[in-house]
Design a protein around this motif. Structure first.
Motif, PDB file in Angstrom:
ATOM      1  N   GLY A 240       0.913  -1.098  -0.029  1.00 20.87           N
ATOM      2  CA  GLY A 240      -0.155  -0.065   0.053  1.00 20.87           C
ATOM      3  C   GLY A 240       1.068   1.293   0.024  1.00 20.87           C
ATOM      4  O   GLY A 240       1.995   1.239  -0.368  1.00 20.87           O
ATOM      5  N   LYS A 242       0.928   6.000   0.796  1.00 17.19           N
ATOM      6  CA  LYS A 242       0.303   7.195   1.021  1.00 17.19           C
ATOM      7  C   LYS A 242      -0.763   7.552   0.106  1.00 17.19           C
ATOM      8  O   LYS A 242      -0.627   7.244  -1.285  1.00 17.19           O
ATOM      9  CB  LYS A 242       1.459   8.365   1.229  1.00 17.19           C
ATOM     10  N   TYR A 280       3.397   7.945  15.221  1.00 16.89           N
ATOM     11  CA  TYR A 280       4.980   7.927  15.265  1.00 16.89           C
ATOM     12  C   TYR A 280       5.754   9.129  15.840  1.00 16.89           C
ATOM     13  O   TYR A 280       4.996  10.091  15.944  1.00 16.89           O
ATOM     14  CB  TYR A 280       5.210   7.467  13.702  1.00 16.89           C
TER      15      TYR A 280
HETATM   16  N1  LIG Z   1       2.169   0.429   3.228  1.00 16.42           N
HETATM   17  C1  LIG Z   1       2.339   0.143   4.415  1.00 16.42           C
HETATM   18  N2  LIG Z   1       2.762   1.297   5.171  1.00 16.42           N
HETATM   19  C2  LIG Z   1       2.820   1.216   6.571  1.00 16.42           C
HETATM   20  C3  LIG Z   1       2.396  -0.013   7.013  1.00 16.42           C
HETATM   21  N3  LIG Z   1       2.448   0.022   8.543  1.00 16.42           N
HETATM   22  C4  LIG Z   1       3.061   1.241   8.577  1.00 16.42           C
HETATM   23  O1  LIG Z   1       3.264   1.868   9.791  1.00 16.42           O
HETATM   24  N4  LIG Z   1       3.288   1.952   7.393  1.00 16.42           N
HETATM   25  C5  LIG Z   1       3.735   3.403   7.326  1.00 16.42           C
HETATM   26  C6  LIG Z   1       5.193   3.270   6.763  1.00 16.42           C
HETATM   27  C7  LIG Z   1       5.321   4.393   5.986  1.00 16.42           C
HETATM   28  O2  LIG Z   1       5.851   5.636   6.848  1.00 16.42           O
HETATM   29  C8  LIG Z   1       3.640   4.731   5.488  1.00 16.42           C
HETATM   30  C9  LIG Z   1       3.735   4.351   4.066  1.00 16.42           C
HETATM   31  O3  LIG Z   1       4.283   5.025   3.334  1.00 16.42           O
HETATM   32  P1  LIG Z   1       4.744   4.705   1.819  1.00 16.42           P
HETATM   33  O4  LIG Z   1       4.892   3.224   1.718  1.00 16.42           O
HETATM   34  O5  LIG Z   1       3.879   5.462   0.696  1.00 16.42           O
HETATM   35  O6  LIG Z   1       6.185   5.430   1.683  1.00 16.42           O
HETATM   36  P2  LIG Z   1       7.654   5.195   2.072  1.00 16.42           P
HETATM   37  O7  LIG Z   1       7.718   3.671   2.742  1.00 16.42           O
HETATM   38  O8  LIG Z   1       8.348   5.633   1.090  1.00 16.42           O
HETATM   39  O9  LIG Z   1       7.276   6.411   3.022  1.00 16.42           O
HETATM   40  P3  LIG Z   1       8.570   6.876   4.233  1.00 16.42           P
HETATM   41  O10 LIG Z   1       8.372   6.357   5.429  1.00 16.42           O
HETATM   42  O11 LIG Z   1       9.858   6.276   3.521  1.00 16.42           O
HETATM   43  O12 LIG Z   1       8.154   8.253   4.209  1.00 16.42           O
HETATM   44  O13 LIG Z   1       3.009   4.033   6.482  1.00 16.42           O
HETATM   45  C10 LIG Z   1       1.952  -1.068   6.355  1.00 16.42           C
HETATM   46  O14 LIG Z   1       1.541  -1.992   6.994  1.00 16.42           O
HETATM   47  N5  LIG Z   1       1.823  -0.706   4.993  1.00 16.42           N
END
Ligand SMILES: Nc1nc2c([nH]c(=O)n2[C@H]2C[C@H](O)[C@@H](COP(=O)(O)OP(=O)(O)OP(=O)(O)O)O2)c(=O)[nH]1
Length: 337
Positions: A240, A242, A280
């Motif tokens: 998934g 943002k 967080y």
């Molecule tokens: N896709 C996903 N994201 C999760 C889960 N649990 C959880 O805390 N997150 C958090 C991690 C990230 O901070 C955000 C999802 O962001 P993202 O996948 O669009 O982008 P990213 O990893 O590049 O984000 P970032 O933290 O590096 O900025 O949600 C989960 O089960 N699935």
């Protein structure tokens, strides 16, 4: 008058310990007397306090804990002992407390916060972290509308703490200092519940993420591993991402699943399971989780990410971000695990 014992009675959920990014804060117990005495028996620690004697005798510590527990039982005081989450057996980092006080000229009792941090932990932001947790608890769980702090003008460290908490200067005050046999000139600072909550929102903006639990014909769930270089690297998560501004969660998830796994999902194949709402350190995550059993195309990781098909009862073998923790039982229930 807010009852500072309210959260320890019958409630919806277990409130204590409070947890912060680095600490757990548990209610004071008699077993803490000696550990607290050992930390507080330090002239540098008590220099700016009004009622901690020096030297600090073991029987004084025991008596203080007894009196404090009696006041806590009456709802007039609440003292929490902070320990590092990564060193739960180590001596406390410090204590933070709320007490109700009434000066002759006070129309109503005021709620005052006090804290101390053991010398080994000075300069690392622990006082602010403890105080934020306790003020948050007071405001959200105990109905406290205004919190005050009193400190000596020369206590620069405490001045920094009240400023970082967003407190505003209310005026001077004379404070009784039983341990000094005198009264001392001090400064009053205060913070309303509204100002506290506004500061929290600014400090931790809301981030919306949509996530999917893809379920195969064997009832296994797909987890993806966060790659090196990203936040929370190495943890397993639901695919998934943002939401773009204004984008509904279902659309965001369909877009992310196509980008990350090269599959096409129709909106009618997404069924809500639950959501994560988690603070967080730098943002507040709001993440609905959808179950999805049908998709088109051959599932293939597009970003080199490791994937695993996991039986529901084995989900806890895969370390996941803390926000995901409450979603595991919901998913296991759904899959009859
Ligand atoms: N896709 C996903 N994201 C999760 C889960 N649990 C959880 O805390 N997150 C958090 C991690 C990230 O901070 C955000 C999802 O962001 P993202 O996948 O669009 O982008 P990213 O990893 O590049 O984000 P970032 O933290 O590096 O900025 O949600 C989960 O089960 N699935």
């Amino acid at each position: 008058m807010p009852d500072l014992a309210a959260a320890s009675g019958e409630g919806c959920a277990r409130v204590y310990p409070l947890t912060t990014d680095r600490l757990t804060l548990e209610r004071l117990t008699p077993a803490e007397a000696e550990a607290i005495r050992a930390l507080v028996d330090d002239p540098a620690m008590v220099r700016f306090t009004a009622n901690i004697p020096h030297p600090y005798a073991p029987e004084t510590a025991v008596a203080w804990v007894e009196q404090t527990l009696a006041r806590m039982a009456e709802g007039k005081e609440l003292v929490l002992v902070a320990r590092r989450r990564d060193h739960p057996q180590a001596p406390p980092v410090g204590c933070v407390g709320l007490l109700t006080e009434r000066d002759p000229d006070d129309a109503a009792p005021r709620i005052e916060i006090g804290y101390w941090v053991a010398r080994a932990h000075w300069g690392q932001g622990y006082a602010v972290e403890m105080a934020r947790a306790l003020i948050g608890h007071a405001v959200r769980d105990l109905g406290v509308g205004f919190v005050e702090a009193r400190l000596m003008a020369e206590n620069r460290a405490s001045l920094t703490v009240v400023q970082r908490l967003g407190m505003t200067y209310l005026g001077p005050a004379r404070v009784a200092a039983p341990a000094r046999g005198t009264t001392i000139e001090s400064l009053r600072y205060g913070l309303s519940a509204e100002a506290f909550l506004a500061a929290e929102r600014a400090r931790r903006p809301l981030v919306m993420v949509a996530a999917g639990a893809l379920i195969d014909d064997d009832g296994r769930v797909l987890l993806c591993r966060r790659p090196p270089g990203k936040s929370m690297a190495g943890l397993w998560e639901f695919p998934g991402g943002k939401l773009d501004p204004g984008e509904p969660p279902e659309e965001a998830l369909i877009r992310e699943l196509a980008e990350e796994l090269a599959i096409k999902v129709l909106p009618g194949c997404l069924a809500p399971i639950g959501f994560a709402s988690h603070a967080y350190p730098t943002f507040h995550l709001m993440m609905p989780l959808f179950a999805c059993r049908r998709w088109r195309g051959t599932l293939a990781p597009q970003e080199g990410q490791e994937i695993a098909w996991v039986r529901p009862q084995r989900l806890r073998d895969y370390p996941m971000p803390p926000a995901d923790e409450p979603l595991i039982p919901a998913l296991q229930d759904l899959l009859g695990a």
